[in-house]
Scaffold this motif. Structure first.
Motif, PDB file in Angstrom:
ATOM      1  N   LEU A 102       0.832  -1.196   0.000  1.00 12.04           N
ATOM      2  CA  LEU A 102       0.000   0.000   0.000  1.00 12.04           C
ATOM      3  C   LEU A 102       0.868   1.248   0.000  1.00 12.04           C
ATOM      4  N   THR A 103       0.486   2.223  -0.791  1.00  8.34           N
ATOM      5  CA  THR A 103       1.147   3.521  -0.790  1.00  8.34           C
ATOM      6  C   THR A 103       0.093   4.580  -0.519  1.00  8.34           C
ATOM      7  N   VAL A 104       0.321   5.378   0.528  1.00  8.91           N
ATOM      8  CA  VAL A 104      -0.596   6.463   0.879  1.00  8.91           C
ATOM      9  C   VAL A 104      -0.221   7.677   0.034  1.00  8.91           C
ATOM     10  N   ASP A 105      -1.193   8.180  -0.712  1.00 13.76           N
ATOM     11  CA  ASP A 105      -0.992   9.350  -1.557  1.00 13.76           C
ATOM     12  C   ASP A 105      -2.040  10.398  -1.183  1.00 13.76           C
ATOM     13  N   VAL A 106      -1.965  11.566  -1.827  1.00 12.58           N
ATOM     14  CA  VAL A 106      -2.880  12.666  -1.566  1.00 12.58           C
ATOM     15  C   VAL A 106      -3.454  13.137  -2.902  1.00 12.58           C
ATOM     16  N   VAL A 107      -4.744  13.443  -2.910  1.00  7.11           N
ATOM     17  CA  VAL A 107      -5.385  14.034  -4.076  1.00  7.11           C
ATOM     18  C   VAL A 107      -6.269  15.191  -3.612  1.00  7.11           C
ATOM     19  N   ALA A 108      -6.610  16.058  -4.543  1.00  3.94           N
ATOM     20  CA  ALA A 108      -7.522  17.155  -4.235  1.00  3.94           C
ATOM     21  C   ALA A 108      -8.921  16.595  -4.004  1.00  3.94           C
ATOM     22  N   GLY A 109      -9.655  17.233  -3.134  1.00  5.01           N
ATOM     23  CA  GLY A 109     -11.023  16.826  -2.851  1.00  5.01           C
ATOM     24  C   GLY A 109     -11.223  16.579  -1.379  1.00  5.01           C
ATOM     25  N   ARG A 110     -12.454  16.559  -0.969  1.00  2.64           N
ATOM     26  CA  ARG A 110     -12.768  16.343   0.449  1.00  2.64           C
ATOM     27  C   ARG A 110     -13.037  14.879   0.714  1.00  2.64           C
ATOM     28  N   GLY A 111     -12.375  14.372   1.719  1.00  3.06           N
ATOM     29  CA  GLY A 111     -12.634  13.018   2.181  1.00  3.06           C
ATOM     30  C   GLY A 111     -13.607  13.064   3.335  1.00  3.06           C
ATOM     31  N   SER A 112     -13.417  12.176   4.264  1.00  2.00           N
ATOM     32  CA  SER A 112     -14.291  12.088   5.421  1.00  2.00           C
ATOM     33  C   SER A 112     -14.068  13.260   6.361  1.00  2.00           C
ATOM     34  N   GLY A 113     -15.129  13.693   7.010  1.00  2.00           N
ATOM     35  CA  GLY A 113     -15.012  14.749   8.000  1.00  2.00           C
ATOM     36  C   GLY A 113     -14.258  14.321   9.234  1.00  2.00           C
ATOM     37  N   PHE A 114     -14.037  13.009   9.419  1.00  2.00           N
ATOM     38  CA  PHE A 114     -13.338  12.526  10.604  1.00  2.00           C
ATOM     39  C   PHE A 114     -11.823  12.558  10.434  1.00  2.00           C
ATOM     40  N   SER A 115     -11.339  12.575   9.217  1.00  2.00           N
ATOM     41  CA  SER A 115      -9.910  12.547   8.958  1.00  2.00           C
ATOM     42  C   SER A 115      -9.379  13.977   8.964  1.00  2.00           C
ATOM     43  N   VAL A 116      -8.224  14.206   9.614  1.00  2.00           N
ATOM     44  CA  VAL A 116      -7.763  15.570   9.875  1.00  2.00           C
ATOM     45  C   VAL A 116      -7.390  16.370   8.632  1.00  2.00           C
ATOM     46  N   GLU A 117      -7.192  15.729   7.490  1.00  4.68           N
ATOM     47  CA  GLU A 117      -6.841  16.484   6.287  1.00  4.68           C
ATOM     48  C   GLU A 117      -8.062  17.105   5.609  1.00  4.68           C
ATOM     49  N   SER A 118      -9.251  16.726   6.002  1.00  2.93           N
ATOM     50  CA  SER A 118     -10.476  17.158   5.333  1.00  2.93           C
ATOM     51  C   SER A 118     -10.573  18.680   5.150  1.00  2.93           C
ATOM     52  N   PRO A 119     -10.296  19.501   6.167  1.00  9.85           N
ATOM     53  CA  PRO A 119     -10.392  20.953   5.978  1.00  9.85           C
ATOM     54  C   PRO A 119      -9.358  21.529   4.997  1.00  9.85           C
ATOM     55  N   GLU A 120      -8.359  20.758   4.641  1.00  9.17           N
ATOM     56  CA  GLU A 120      -7.316  21.231   3.731  1.00  9.17           C
ATOM     57  C   GLU A 120      -7.752  21.146   2.262  1.00  9.17           C
ATOM     58  N   GLY A 121      -8.918  20.550   1.999  1.00  9.00           N
ATOM     59  CA  GLY A 121      -9.372  20.387   0.622  1.00  9.00           C
ATOM     60  C   GLY A 121      -8.620  19.277  -0.102  1.00  9.00           C
ATOM     61  N   LYS A 122      -8.045  18.377   0.671  1.00  7.00           N
ATOM     62  CA  LYS A 122      -7.313  17.229   0.135  1.00  7.00           C
ATOM     63  C   LYS A 122      -7.776  15.990   0.877  1.00  7.00           C
ATOM     64  N   ARG A 123      -7.453  14.838   0.289  1.00  9.44           N
ATOM     65  CA  ARG A 123      -7.773  13.599   0.987  1.00  9.44           C
ATOM     66  C   ARG A 123      -6.693  12.565   0.704  1.00  9.44           C
ATOM     67  N   PHE A 124      -6.466  11.727   1.685  1.00  9.70           N
ATOM     68  CA  PHE A 124      -5.526  10.622   1.521  1.00  9.70           C
ATOM     69  C   PHE A 124      -6.236   9.499   0.781  1.00  9.70           C
ATOM     70  N   LEU A 125      -5.477   8.763  -0.008  1.00 12.78           N
ATOM     71  CA  LEU A 125      -6.014   7.574  -0.657  1.00 12.78           C
ATOM     72  C   LEU A 125      -4.913   6.527  -0.743  1.00 12.78           C
ATOM     73  N   ILE A 126      -5.335   5.297  -0.972  1.00 10.01           N
ATOM     74  CA  ILE A 126      -4.409   4.168  -1.069  1.00 10.01           C
ATOM     75  C   ILE A 126      -4.214   3.797  -2.531  1.00 10.01           C
ATOM     76  N   ARG A 127      -2.954   3.651  -2.910  1.00 10.88           N
ATOM     77  CA  ARG A 127      -2.604   3.074  -4.207  1.00 10.88           C
ATOM     78  C   ARG A 127      -1.963   1.730  -3.866  1.00 10.88           C
ATOM     79  N   SER A 128      -2.431   0.676  -4.488  1.00  7.01           N
ATOM     80  CA  SER A 128      -1.932  -0.646  -4.126  1.00  7.01           C
ATOM     81  C   SER A 128      -1.296  -1.329  -5.326  1.00  7.01           C
ATOM     82  N   THR A 129      -0.309  -2.157  -5.030  1.00  2.00           N
ATOM     83  CA  THR A 129       0.322  -3.004  -6.041  1.00  2.00           C
ATOM     84  C   THR A 129       0.424  -4.410  -5.466  1.00  2.00           C
TER      85      THR A 129
END
Length: 138
Positions: A102-129
């Protein structure tokens, strides 16, 4: 030369390979969030919707237990000292994803309100191989 990713320290008994990494963009955002919230942690659950995204919390805010697996430990620190960040996954989800890196990356957009990056207008996502080794299920 800038680094492209940071591999987590191995945390699963009997393994000698990292299962999770952070992209340079996710490291930059995590350092900013660390300044705002203090020590951080990730938890990856299963399920639908935002439950399938990695959630970033202030360390200790999400209580882990026997139903969770510590997949990796990052150190985001520098000359000012260590900044440990744990990456947890629900055991049930790990059994599905045990064959992936798993690789944790960041993209633009709002994720969950519970995750601390949400107010930044970004969200973490998983890229898997897929991994090319036999790995046990827990």
């Amino acid at each position: 030369m800038p680094r492209n990713r940071l591999d987590a320290a191995v945390t699963l008994p009997g393994e000698d390979f990292s299962r999770v990494a952070l992209t340079a963009d996710s490291i930059d955002l995590l350092k900013k969030l660390w300044e705002q919230h203090g020590p951080l942690m990730f938890h990856q659950s299963g399920g639908c919707c935002d439950g399938s995204s990695p959630m970033c919390y202030p360390a200790g805010e999400f209580i882990t237990g026997d139903s969770d697996v510590l997949l990796g430990l990052f150190d985001l620190g520098d000359d000012d000292g260590p900044q440990p960040l744990e990456f947890w996954m629900s055991r049930e989800q790990f059994n599905y994803w045990s064959h992936t890196h798993l690789t944790v990356d960041v993209v633009a957009g709002r994720g969950s309100g519970f995750s601390v990056e949400s107010p930044e207008g970004k969200r973490f996502l998983i890229r898997s191989t897929l991994m090319d080794r036999d790995v046990p299920r827990l």
